[in-house]
Design a protein around this motif. Structure first.
Motif, PDB file in Angstrom:
ATOM      1  N   ALA A  73      48.188  35.911  31.646  1.00  0.00           N
ATOM      2  CA  ALA A  73      47.117  36.897  31.840  1.00  0.00           C
ATOM      3  C   ALA A  73      45.746  36.251  31.696  1.00  0.00           C
ATOM      4  O   ALA A  73      44.799  36.590  32.428  1.00  0.00           O
ATOM      5  N   VAL A  74      45.622  35.304  30.776  1.00  0.00           N
ATOM      6  CA  VAL A  74      44.358  34.579  30.621  1.00  0.00           C
ATOM      7  C   VAL A  74      44.136  33.645  31.801  1.00  0.00           C
ATOM      8  O   VAL A  74      43.039  33.572  32.368  1.00  0.00           O
ATOM      9  N   ARG A  75      45.172  32.922  32.191  1.00  0.00           N
ATOM     10  CA  ARG A  75      45.033  31.954  33.287  1.00  0.00           C
ATOM     11  C   ARG A  75      44.705  32.648  34.601  1.00  0.00           C
ATOM     12  O   ARG A  75      43.940  32.110  35.412  1.00  0.00           O
ATOM     13  N   ARG A  76      45.241  33.833  34.817  1.00  0.00           N
ATOM     14  CA  ARG A  76      44.986  34.552  36.062  1.00  0.00           C
ATOM     15  C   ARG A  76      43.672  35.324  36.042  1.00  0.00           C
ATOM     16  O   ARG A  76      43.293  35.928  37.052  1.00  0.00           O
ATOM     17  N   GLY A  77      42.978  35.323  34.909  1.00  0.00           N
ATOM     18  CA  GLY A  77      41.692  35.994  34.821  1.00  0.00           C
ATOM     19  C   GLY A  77      41.769  37.457  34.463  1.00  0.00           C
ATOM     20  O   GLY A  77      40.745  38.148  34.456  1.00  0.00           O
ATOM     21  N   ALA A  78      42.983  37.968  34.128  1.00  0.00           N
ATOM     22  CA  ALA A  78      43.112  39.369  33.755  1.00  0.00           C
ATOM     23  C   ALA A  78      42.569  39.642  32.360  1.00  0.00           C
ATOM     24  O   ALA A  78      42.245  40.788  32.039  1.00  0.00           O
ATOM     25  N   ARG A  79      42.508  38.620  31.494  1.00  0.00           N
ATOM     26  CA  ARG A  79      41.943  38.746  30.149  1.00  0.00           C
ATOM     27  C   ARG A  79      40.964  37.601  29.950  1.00  0.00           C
ATOM     28  O   ARG A  79      41.265  36.456  30.279  1.00  0.00           O
ATOM     29  N   ARG A  80      39.813  37.911  29.367  1.00  0.00           N
ATOM     30  CA  ARG A  80      38.765  36.897  29.251  1.00  0.00           C
ATOM     31  C   ARG A  80      38.312  36.678  27.812  1.00  0.00           C
ATOM     32  O   ARG A  80      37.357  35.946  27.587  1.00  0.00           O
TER      33      ARG A  80
END
Length: 716
Positions: A285-292
């Protein structure tokens, strides 16, 4: 005339059975038919290999970092990208390659149009997953960390990228809500106004700037709320954050604070105990940009946050921030390297201050964020047992008793308003015993190991071999009585329970650590790092056995003692009290009374500069068998101004003083571990790391015995 003997002739092989559905032919015809089928199958496989071997039309070369821990192979290798894998072999993807006759894992770092290798390139064997799990900035960070720590990138990548979980990888990542809550509505936003430069820090983060701060929190501060407000300010400017804390209890507190400041769905908590599926799902989720926004422990420092704008390390003096696996990076140093690489804001926070954080202020790299003296005095009153003549008149044993009269009075006052925290340095019941009459340490008759008590109803037992000694007798004076020079949290809780009955007594330490306690009156006995958070804060804090916290033979003894004391006092409610049982004349004790962590860190830094100790200098240790360490010393090309101290033997005597347990094999001089300490001026730190890395590569290529290299060890 007898009949001649009939000798058996050579046995004929039976005719092969026809395959099901195969036309029954004479033997020669069947053999020819099968030969034609085999040639056709081989031709088909050749055509398939030819198709697979056909290189990709665009960027047919993949530079792959193979997962091999050998130092001399710590570099990318070029492989050909088959046309069938052209779309899947993207930078950051996991692949399998043929390396040294084996199939090994690796990551695609980049694709290129040509290779500098003159020969034929081996093709990629397969793409494990087209998911680009290794971000370019994280790949660059792993190279920087490996170089600084004189390690290999493969070891750093194991810390940075979690193991693959195929099911979690196939699941899409849920997008974050459209917009987080306004940064000004975060519960901790107003709390920064109590600090000099605090409001300016929050304003700069909201404006997209990259300020660098060393923050010393005031007593009783709700630090998770303030850090969550800083992350909210950075997110309002379109930038992500990475927040690293020492342990799981801190992760839970900061996780809840981020949920309150940002709203649900904007952050993740990367934790090792979450299980492989959830951990990998959150990482994707972090790598895909869904969580920052990311909160976690050591590994979270490598989180691939998009548009990273803020990195935070809380309580950087905690030894849990030091990675115990090679190449032993420290969370603080990893985040500082990342901030320099990506141009992010930095907050190094804590109730105490390390000499490394003080050095950032001394060099002007960061700005100080502290509370005014009036605010500190309003929040807590810290005293020392027996510090005044009045205290000694009331209790002549105030400086010698373990729990003096002042401590009992403090606990009684605190229990009238809420819970009271009692911190003791040791876990267990009674970790060491001595003769009650002559004070001779109690030893095991079988292995001479130290005796201990694990409970009030259990006999003393050996700490090495476990043998019980119900009829122990002192070998010096013959007395049977025992005393406990060092008392653990379990025995302390037992004694306080008898003194303050019927008030409940809770214990937190060892394998039983409490996260929170209610605000009802109770005595909470805890070891350092295991203090639970009280709802509404503690009414009073009692710090016992100050002499024991200062008895460690270590460079950071006083610094670590102050860190542990301030962490406990930091849990007090505004207007609460704290009492330390220690020598009031010690500078570290006076630093706690004044809540002057900055002044103490500056004094420690000045003394270390005079002694040429970190952080004014850079140090590395080389540990291994004596012969191997001597080989390293012979191959090492130290930079100018370097010093080599040792090698000296590493203590292998066992878990305590005296001789090792019975049955321990003798260690020869050649097999004994030794340690070589290397010291250089701080400006030559990078040159020292490069020299150690070169030696590691040379020794790895020659297949010499491995040694343990640690750059900037947390303790010596």
């Amino acid at each position: 005339m007898t009949d001649p003997v009939q000798r058996p002739g050579p046995a004929r092989a039976p005719a092969p059975e026809p395959e099901p559905g195969e036309q029954q032919l004479p033997l020669p015809g069947l053999v020819r038919a099968r030969a034609r089928a085999g040639r056709a199958a081989a031709a088909g496989r050749s055509r398939a290999r030819a198709v697979e071997a056909q290189p990709a039309e665009v960027d047919p070369v993949a530079r792959v970092l193979v997962d091999v821990p050998l130092a001399h192979l710590d570099r990318p290798f070029d492989y050909a990208v088959p046309a069938a894998m052209a779309d899947a072999a993207v930078p950051g993807a996991r692949v399998k390659v043929r390396f040294a006759g084996q199939e090994v894992a690796g990551y695609v770092l980049e694709r290129a149009a040509a290779s500098q290798h003159a020969g034929r390139l081996a093709p990629l064997r397969r793409v494990v997953s087209p998911e680009p799990v290794l971000a370019p900035e994280v790949a660059e960070l792993t190279a920087t960390v490996a170089r600084r720590c004189a390690g290999t990138r493969a070891d750093v990548l194991r810390l940075a990228v979690p193991p693959r979980h195929a099911t979690a990888e196939r699941e899409p990542s849920t997008a974050a809500p459209a917009a987080p809550r306004p940064a000004g509505d975060a519960p901790g936003a107003a709390g920064w106004a109590a600090y000099a430069q605090g409001a300016g820090l929050l304003t700069a983060l909201a404006a997209g700037a990259s300020p660098r701060a060393v923050w010393t929190a005031a007593p009783g501060e709700d630090w998770p709320a303030l850090l969550a407000a800083a992350a909210a300010a950075a997110l309002s400017a379109g930038r992500g954050s990475v927040l690293c804390v020492p342990d799981g209890k801190d992760v839970d507190r900061l996780d809840a604070a981020l949920g309150a400041a940002l709203g649900e769905g904007h952050h993740v908590a990367l934790r090792a105990d979450a299980g492989p599926a959830r951990r990998y799902r959150d990482y994707l989720a972090v790598r895909r940009g869904a969580r920052r926004v990311v909160v976690g422990t050591r590994a979270a420092a490598f989180a691939p946050v998009h548009d990273l704008g803020l990195v935070v390390v809380w309580d950087d003096g905690d030894d849990l921030h030091a990675e115990p696996r090679a190449p032993y990076p420290h969370t603080r140093e990893t985040l500082l390297l990342r901030a320099a690489q990506q141009g992010t804001a930095v907050v190094v926070g804590g109730f105490a201050r390390t000499v490394e954080a003080q050095y950032l202020l001394r060099t002007g790299w960061a700005r100080e964020v502290t509370a005014p003296r009036e605010e500190v005095r309003r929040r807590v009153t810290v005293t020392v047992a027996g510090a005044s003549e009045h205290d000694l008149v009331r209790d002549p044993f105030a400086r010698t008793a373990r729990v003096p009269r002042q401590a009992h009075d403090l606990v009684r006052r605190g229990l009238a308003h809420g819970p009271v925290l009692v911190q003791t340095p040791r876990a267990g019941y009674a970790g060491s015993l001595a003769c009650e009459r002559c004070r001779t340490p109690a030893r095991c008759e079988a292995c001479t190991g130290p005796l201990r008590l694990t409970g009030s109803t259990r006999p003393p037992a050996c700490r090495w071999c476990g043998r019980a000694h119900p009829a122990w007798r002192c070998g010096t004076c013959g007395h049977r009585g025992l005393r406990a020079p060092v008392v653990g949290e379990a025995r302390t809780a037992e004694e306080l329970g008898r003194t303050f009955a019927p008030v409940p007594v809770r214990s937190s330490g060892g394998d039983h650590v409490l996260a929170r306690v209610p605000e009802t009156p109770a005595v909470v006995v805890a070891t350092p790092g295991a203090e639970p958070v009280a709802d509404g804060g503690y009414a009073a804090v009692l710090l016992l056995d100050g002499w024991l916290a200062l008895a460690r033979p270590d460079l950071r003894t006083a610094e670590e003692a102050l860190r542990r004391w301030t962490a406990a006092v930091g849990l007090v409610r505004p207007g609460g009290e704290a009492l330390l049982v220690a020598d009031p004349a010690l500078p570290v004790v006076q630093a706690l009374v004044r809540w002057d962590a900055g002044g103490f860190a500056e004094r420690e830094t000045a003394e270390r500069r005079e002694a040429h100790l970190p952080p004014a200098s850079r140090i590395a240790t080389v540990t291994g068998r004596a012969a191997a360490v001597e080989e390293v010393a012979a191959l090492l090309r130290l930079p100018a101004g370097a010093e080599a101290l040792g090698p000296v033997p590493v203590d292998l005597a066992g878990p305590g003083p005296g001789t090792p347990p019975a049955g321990t094999p003798a260690v020869s001089v050649g097999d004994r571990e030794v340690r070589l300490v290397l010291r250089v001026p701080r400006a030559q730190g990078a040159a020292l790391s490069d020299a150690l890395g070169e030696v590691q590569r040379l020794r790895s290529a020659r297949k010499l015995e491995a040694v343990r290299v640690q750059v900037d060890p947390p303790s010596l």
